[in-house]
Design a protein around this motif. Structure first.
Motif, PDB file in Angstrom:
ATOM      1  N   ILE A 197      10.834  52.165  -5.093  1.00 52.72           N
ATOM      2  CA  ILE A 197      10.055  53.377  -4.831  1.00 52.72           C
ATOM      3  C   ILE A 197       9.021  53.126  -3.734  1.00 52.72           C
ATOM      4  O   ILE A 197       8.870  53.925  -2.813  1.00 52.72           O
ATOM      5  N   LEU A 198       8.322  51.990  -3.821  1.00 53.52           N
ATOM      6  CA  LEU A 198       7.323  51.675  -2.799  1.00 53.52           C
ATOM      7  C   LEU A 198       7.976  51.468  -1.435  1.00 53.52           C
ATOM      8  O   LEU A 198       7.378  51.800  -0.406  1.00 53.52           O
ATOM      9  N   GLY A 199       9.188  50.950  -1.434  1.00 55.74           N
ATOM     10  CA  GLY A 199       9.892  50.727  -0.175  1.00 55.74           C
ATOM     11  C   GLY A 199      10.205  52.013   0.571  1.00 55.74           C
ATOM     12  O   GLY A 199      10.425  51.990   1.778  1.00 55.74           O
ATOM     13  N   ARG A 200      10.233  53.110  -0.144  1.00 57.04           N
ATOM     14  CA  ARG A 200      10.513  54.402   0.496  1.00 57.04           C
ATOM     15  C   ARG A 200       9.266  55.034   1.116  1.00 57.04           C
ATOM     16  O   ARG A 200       9.365  56.030   1.817  1.00 57.04           O
ATOM     17  N   LEU A 201       8.100  54.458   0.826  1.00 55.71           N
ATOM     18  CA  LEU A 201       6.849  54.982   1.385  1.00 55.71           C
ATOM     19  C   LEU A 201       6.572  54.367   2.760  1.00 55.71           C
ATOM     20  O   LEU A 201       7.105  53.314   3.094  1.00 55.71           O
ATOM     21  N   GLU A 202       5.681  55.026   3.512  1.00 54.42           N
ATOM     22  CA  GLU A 202       5.272  54.461   4.789  1.00 54.42           C
ATOM     23  C   GLU A 202       4.514  53.161   4.516  1.00 54.42           C
ATOM     24  O   GLU A 202       3.838  53.027   3.496  1.00 54.42           O
ATOM     25  N   PRO A 203       4.608  52.197   5.438  1.00 48.96           N
ATOM     26  CA  PRO A 203       3.944  50.912   5.211  1.00 48.96           C
ATOM     27  C   PRO A 203       2.450  51.022   4.953  1.00 48.96           C
ATOM     28  O   PRO A 203       1.907  50.317   4.090  1.00 48.96           O
ATOM     29  N   ALA A 204       1.757  51.903   5.670  1.00 46.91           N
ATOM     30  CA  ALA A 204       0.305  52.037   5.476  1.00 46.91           C
ATOM     31  C   ALA A 204      -0.013  52.564   4.075  1.00 46.91           C
ATOM     32  O   ALA A 204      -0.936  52.065   3.400  1.00 46.91           O
ATOM     33  N   THR A 205       0.749  53.538   3.622  1.00 43.02           N
ATOM     34  CA  THR A 205       0.546  54.092   2.274  1.00 43.02           C
ATOM     35  C   THR A 205       0.864  53.046   1.219  1.00 43.02           C
ATOM     36  O   THR A 205       0.111  52.868   0.256  1.00 43.02           O
ATOM     37  N   ARG A 206       1.943  52.339   1.404  1.00 48.63           N
ATOM     38  CA  ARG A 206       2.341  51.280   0.462  1.00 48.63           C
ATOM     39  C   ARG A 206       1.243  50.221   0.354  1.00 48.63           C
ATOM     40  O   ARG A 206       0.870  49.795  -0.734  1.00 48.63           O
ATOM     41  N   THR A 207       0.691  49.820   1.495  1.00 45.78           N
ATOM     42  CA  THR A 207      -0.361  48.795   1.509  1.00 45.78           C
ATOM     43  C   THR A 207      -1.589  49.267   0.744  1.00 45.78           C
ATOM     44  O   THR A 207      -2.146  48.520  -0.072  1.00 45.78           O
ATOM     45  N   LEU A 208      -1.999  50.494   0.981  1.00 45.79           N
ATOM     46  CA  LEU A 208      -3.165  51.031   0.268  1.00 45.79           C
ATOM     47  C   LEU A 208      -2.943  51.037  -1.243  1.00 45.79           C
ATOM     48  O   LEU A 208      -3.824  50.631  -2.009  1.00 45.79           O
ATOM     49  N   LEU A 209      -1.782  51.513  -1.676  1.00 44.93           N
ATOM     50  CA  LEU A 209      -1.502  51.577  -3.112  1.00 44.93           C
ATOM     51  C   LEU A 209      -1.435  50.188  -3.737  1.00 44.93           C
ATOM     52  O   LEU A 209      -1.907  49.988  -4.860  1.00 44.93           O
TER      53      LEU A 209
END
Length: 178
Positions: A119-131
């Motif tokens: 699921i995290l892999g489907r997010l943009e890298p910046a959003t994934r990093t923040l989460l």
């Protein structure tokens, strides 16, 4: 003296059988990969299909239909593997988080980690990093803001939007309550 003609015919027959088995294996592997969510399970599914084929070979009515029969077995086992990989809802992660467990403890189950990674892999890298900074590593908003050199309000807004995207990726509004 041995009959060389008989040996040659036996070798040719063996080579033909080997080629047919290899073709059957490739077809079953193709079907399994096509049906599976996790392509890395394909070899295991095909191996299980071979076991089933050997166990149930007496149930095959028409020997000329072995390839469709084997492909159907592989497809059904692939669907079963997909069902088996389904894990508990991601909302259980938030319950563990609310209980104060550490990031590593919340994600101890390999299946949960695999689903979350997907699921995290489907997010943009910046959003994934923040989460990840916020919910896995446990950084505070002001620490994240300092590291990224942005205002705290910006971090909070991005985390809020990221959680909304994560909920959407996880399957809807009720799927996760971070």
């Amino acid at each position: 003296m041995t009959n060389s003609r008989g040996e040659i015919g036996s070798r040719e027959q063996s080579a033909i059988e080997d080629e047919l088995l290899n073709e059957l294996y490739r077809e079953m592997l193709r079907v399994a990969r096509h049906r599976l969510h996790h392509k890395s399970d394909a070899i295991d599914v095909v191996q299980e299909a071979w076991v089933r084929i050997l166990e149930k070979r007496d149930t095959l009515r028409e020997s000329n239909k072995i390839i469709p029969w084997a492909k159907t077995i592989a497809a059904n086992l692939a669907l079963n593997a997909n069902r088996a990989r389904r894990v508990k809802p991601v909302s259980e992660l938030s319950e563990a988080y609310a209980a104060g467990e550490s990031g590593a403890g919340r994600l101890s189950e390999p299946e949960t980690m695999a689903e979350l990674t997907d699921i995290l892999g489907r997010l943009e890298p910046a959003t994934r990093t923040l989460l990840l900074y916020k919910f896995y590593y446990g950084f505070k908003d002001d620490e994240i803001a300092a590291a990224l050199q942005v205002p705290v309000g910006t971090v909070k807004a991005r985390i809020h939007r990221g959680k909304a995207r994560l909920k959407a990726e996880a399957g809807g509004a009720g799927a996760m309550d971070l």
